[in-house]
Design a protein around this motif. Sequence first.
Motif, PDB file in Angstrom:
ATOM      1  N   LEU A 130      46.764  33.674  37.585  1.00  4.13           N
ATOM      2  CA  LEU A 130      45.839  33.387  36.486  1.00  4.13           C
ATOM      3  C   LEU A 130      45.440  34.669  35.758  1.00  4.13           C
ATOM      4  N   GLU A 131      45.265  35.713  36.530  1.00  2.00           N
ATOM      5  CA  GLU A 131      44.919  37.024  35.958  1.00  2.00           C
ATOM      6  C   GLU A 131      46.028  37.491  35.005  1.00  2.00           C
ATOM      7  N   LEU A 189      38.754  38.109  36.829  1.00  2.16           N
ATOM      8  CA  LEU A 189      39.751  37.645  37.796  1.00  2.16           C
ATOM      9  C   LEU A 189      40.272  38.799  38.648  1.00  2.16           C
ATOM     10  N   THR A 190      40.387  39.979  38.053  1.00  2.00           N
ATOM     11  CA  THR A 190      40.831  41.160  38.807  1.00  2.00           C
ATOM     12  C   THR A 190      39.852  41.465  39.940  1.00  2.00           C
ATOM     13  N   VAL A 209      35.221  33.782  50.025  1.00  3.62           N
ATOM     14  CA  VAL A 209      34.345  32.880  49.270  1.00  3.62           C
ATOM     15  C   VAL A 209      33.801  33.597  48.033  1.00  3.62           C
ATOM     16  N   ILE A 210      33.353  34.830  48.207  1.00  4.60           N
ATOM     17  CA  ILE A 210      32.824  35.593  47.060  1.00  4.60           C
ATOM     18  C   ILE A 210      33.925  35.821  46.029  1.00  4.60           C
ATOM     19  N   GLY A 211      35.112  36.207  46.484  1.00  6.33           N
ATOM     20  CA  GLY A 211      36.227  36.428  45.558  1.00  6.33           C
ATOM     21  C   GLY A 211      36.598  35.161  44.793  1.00  6.33           C
ATOM     22  N   SER A 212      36.600  34.029  45.489  1.00 12.05           N
ATOM     23  CA  SER A 212      36.897  32.752  44.824  1.00 12.05           C
ATOM     24  C   SER A 212      35.814  32.377  43.834  1.00 12.05           C
TER      25      SER A 212
END
Length: 188
Positions: A46-47, A141-142, A176-179
């Motif tokens: 996606l990025e 997204l990065t 979870v944080i990254g998502s």
Amino acid sequence: MEDVTTEHLERREQAEHAAHSGDPLLTKVSVTIAILAVVAATIGSLETVESGIALSKKSESVLLQNRATDQWSYFQAQSIKKNMYDIARIGTPAQAEAYEKKARVYETESEATKDKAEELGRESEALIEAGEHHEKRHHVLTVGVTLLHVGIAVATLSIIMRGRRWPWQASIVLGVIGSAVAAYAYAV
């Protein structure tokens, strides 16, 4: 960027080796690593898409800006011709009517040209804004995919440390944080 793309495969391979050890925690860690790797790969894709869209929008904007510049140049040429006929009309009273007609034709055409140039300029600005929006999304997204990769690396610490729970739990939190950060990219 290619190293980042294959890094999750290496981590998954390490996780598979650990899964064969028979320790239930290491199996959970292995599954966590595999899930984080899939999510990271998806968000990484996606990025890349967002980056491509941003570049495309900005390139389209440059092309439209070039067209607008051409229209402004044409507008200036029409204005000069109109002014030349106005001067000729004053200097040559015998042909004043003919020069007046030509001057008004150029005046009418130049207004249409000006409107087109302004419209192209507005379209160009809109594309720049759209490109910046996708670029910001790319940056968010990065950050999300980076947190997922860090989570994968931290999860492997649980394997290396022979079943310690805290790295595995920390990797889940990072995942979870990254998502959530990646999801936020599409919320703004």
